[in-house]
Scaffold this active site. Sequence first.
Site, short mmCIF file in Angstrom:
data_model
loop_
_atom_site.label_atom_id
_atom_site.label_comp_id
_atom_site.label_asym_id
_atom_site.label_seq_id
_atom_site.Cartn_x
_atom_site.Cartn_y
_atom_site.Cartn_z
N LEU A 8 0.85 -1.20 0.00
CA LEU A 8 0.00 0.00 0.00
C LEU A 8 0.88 1.25 0.00
O LEU A 8 1.71 1.42 0.90
CB LEU A 8 -0.92 0.01 1.23
CG LEU A 8 -1.79 -1.23 1.43
CD1 LEU A 8 -2.81 -0.97 2.54
CD2 LEU A 8 -2.49 -1.63 0.14
N ARG A 15 2.35 14.84 6.44
CA ARG A 15 3.21 15.30 7.54
C ARG A 15 4.68 15.39 7.14
O ARG A 15 5.51 15.90 7.90
CB ARG A 15 3.02 14.41 8.77
CG ARG A 15 1.64 14.63 9.42
CD ARG A 15 1.32 13.58 10.45
NE ARG A 15 2.20 13.67 11.60
CZ ARG A 15 2.57 12.63 12.34
NH1 ARG A 15 2.17 11.41 12.01
NH2 ARG A 15 3.35 12.80 13.37
N ARG A 315 32.52 7.57 -9.39
CA ARG A 315 31.15 7.83 -9.84
C ARG A 315 30.63 6.64 -10.65
O ARG A 315 31.38 5.74 -10.99
CB ARG A 315 31.12 9.14 -10.63
CG ARG A 315 31.36 10.35 -9.72
CD ARG A 315 31.50 11.62 -10.52
NE ARG A 315 30.37 11.79 -11.42
CZ ARG A 315 30.40 12.57 -12.51
NH1 ARG A 315 31.50 13.23 -12.83
NH2 ARG A 315 29.33 12.68 -13.28
N ASN A 368 36.39 15.07 -21.82
CA ASN A 368 35.44 14.14 -22.45
C ASN A 368 34.20 14.84 -22.99
O ASN A 368 33.41 14.22 -23.67
CB ASN A 368 35.01 13.08 -21.43
CG ASN A 368 34.36 13.68 -20.20
OD1 ASN A 368 34.67 14.81 -19.80
ND2 ASN A 368 33.45 12.96 -19.59
C1 UD1 Z 1 -2.96 1.73 10.02
C2 UD1 Z 1 -3.81 0.65 10.71
C3 UD1 Z 1 -3.46 0.66 12.19
C4 UD1 Z 1 -2.00 0.41 12.38
C5 UD1 Z 1 -1.17 1.42 11.59
C6 UD1 Z 1 0.29 1.04 11.61
C7 UD1 Z 1 -5.91 0.50 9.49
C8 UD1 Z 1 -7.33 0.89 9.46
N1 UD1 Z 1 -5.20 0.95 10.51
O1 UD1 Z 1 -3.38 2.96 10.55
O2 UD1 Z 1 -4.20 -0.36 12.85
O3 UD1 Z 1 -1.65 0.47 13.75
O4 UD1 Z 1 -1.58 1.47 10.22
O5 UD1 Z 1 1.05 2.03 11.02
O6 UD1 Z 1 -5.47 -0.23 8.62
N2 UD1 Z 1 -3.13 3.61 2.44
C9 UD1 Z 1 -3.51 3.52 1.14
N3 UD1 Z 1 -4.77 3.85 0.80
C10 UD1 Z 1 -5.68 4.25 1.71
C11 UD1 Z 1 -5.28 4.35 3.05
C12 UD1 Z 1 -3.99 4.02 3.39
O7 UD1 Z 1 -2.70 3.15 0.28
O8 UD1 Z 1 -6.82 4.52 1.32
C13 UD1 Z 1 -1.74 3.27 2.80
C14 UD1 Z 1 -0.96 4.45 3.35
O9 UD1 Z 1 -0.27 5.11 2.31
C15 UD1 Z 1 -0.02 3.79 4.33
C16 UD1 Z 1 -0.81 2.60 4.82
O10 UD1 Z 1 -1.79 2.34 3.85
O11 UD1 Z 1 1.15 3.34 3.72
C17 UD1 Z 1 -1.47 2.83 6.19
O12 UD1 Z 1 -2.36 3.90 6.09
P1 UD1 Z 1 -2.47 5.01 7.22
O13 UD1 Z 1 -3.48 6.00 6.80
O14 UD1 Z 1 -1.14 5.48 7.62
O15 UD1 Z 1 -3.10 4.13 8.39
P2 UD1 Z 1 -2.99 4.42 9.94
O16 UD1 Z 1 -4.07 5.35 10.32
O17 UD1 Z 1 -1.60 4.75 10.31
#
Ligand code: UD1
Length: 450
Positions: A8, A15, A315, A368
């Site tokens: 994901l 942030r 490089r 070069n």
């Molecule tokens: C999520 C978990 C939480 C966990 C935490 C750990 C859920 C509902 N909650 O919360 O239990 O403790 O991660 O870090 O799953 N993302 C998408 N599409 C979306 C939403 C999110 O790709 O629609 C991706 C985000 O980019 C990220 C990851 O999923 O990489 C987690 O999403 P985020 O919104 O950070 O979830 P948290 O609220 O942190």
Amino acid sequence: MSLAIVILAAGQGSRMNSDLPKVLHPLAGAPLIAHVLRMAQGLEPARLVVVTGHGADAVAGAVAEHAPQAVVVHQAEQLGTAHAVAQARAALEGFSGDLLVLYGDTPFVRAETVQAMQAARAGHALVVLGFDAADPGRYGRLVARGEVLERIVEYKDASHEERAITLCNSGVLCADAEQLLALIDAVGNDNASGEYYLTDTVALARAEGLSAGVVRCDEAETLGINTRAELAAAEAIFQARARAEALENGVTLAAPETVFFALDTMIGRDAMVGPNVVFGPGVTVETGAEIRAFCHLEGCHVSRGAVVGPFARLRPGAELAEDVRIGNFVEIKNAVLDEGAKVNHLSYIGDASVGEGANIGAGTVTCNYDGVMKHRTVIGARAFIGSDTMLVAPVQVGAEAMTGSGSVITEDVPEGALALGRARQKNRPGLARRMMARLRAIKAGKAGKG
Ligand code: UD1
Ligand code: MG
């Protein structure tokens, strides 16, 4: 058991306060998502899918570079982690086996941990990776009894008692692909965030009589990057591990805390690395080579017995064969140096090949670039390039040929020939003294007027 992985990576990462999508921020010389892709590829999945959203084109570009076999799917609106996994449905068509969900912003999850989760699947339909958080903050809480998981409650939706739980959800989850996608279909968004939570699949599974389990890992392993401060902390963690690993593998680091590695740095046993050395991406250093203090290397290969630095820059495309010597204030780019070649001082060797045992004098420059195109310089075996030679490419210097110091070489030099490309010296007896006397007289005359 065959494995599919969905990563994901659609989130905005607001942030980070950045124009760059979060998963493209660099950690150890590679975008965050490259770390996750690398671990994922190591598991040899039958399918690898990345879900993009914010900055989708740029993220897809990085995925193509680091994992060409991955399928990229797009989540137009970020409606939650369950909705994100659902976007992979078409890409998983015809797959049967386990589905593992990873996050693109969580770079340290280890393959061994995932394997422990896969093993735990023998006892549970769904396995979640949990950790005991020092500060559970806003993580989802795992309501569990021992290794048996009852449900996951998101912080926003948790009661006072549930918030007191320190066992947290890392987000990494593994289940049968078909079963998980069916559970995701049943997930609703009636919660404090109005999102489709992947975490709800646990309670839904339990309601169907399926069991869920927790595998625990160290908190550092599930560190997710949300801010620049967390990115900097992750860099420090990565470097500490890479240094420890290098030492463990038999590399001598004179001052480990001053050496910086990239994700893919490869250093052989008994190599020596001095203080203040930076490895960019794509470096391999063979057994027994020595990288002295204050060198910067990227995209290069250093063979056995070669010595680089102090104060050298290698490089991309620098290929040093065995026993090559690269000394101080030397820059090598896109150049192959054959066995025993020496470039010991103050030189630029770019777009070149240097034959075996050739000696490149101090201050040599391969010219070069003509302002539009790059051209190659070819230097034969055992050639001797005099100090301060300008080699105006394209140009070739034959084997065992020499160039006189200060020469500007614009034409090919045949094998064994001496090339002199500079003005001939003339000595004028007494002229220096006469000139100085005249200049002093002029100065004295001016002082008299003032
Ligand atoms: C999520 C978990 C939480 C966990 C935490 C750990 C859920 C509902 N909650 O919360 O239990 O403790 O991660 O870090 O799953 N993302 C998408 N599409 C979306 C939403 C999110 O790709 O629609 C991706 C985000 O980019 C990220 C990851 O999923 O990489 C987690 O999403 P985020 O919104 O950070 O979830 P948290 O609220 O942190
Ligand atoms: Mg998060």
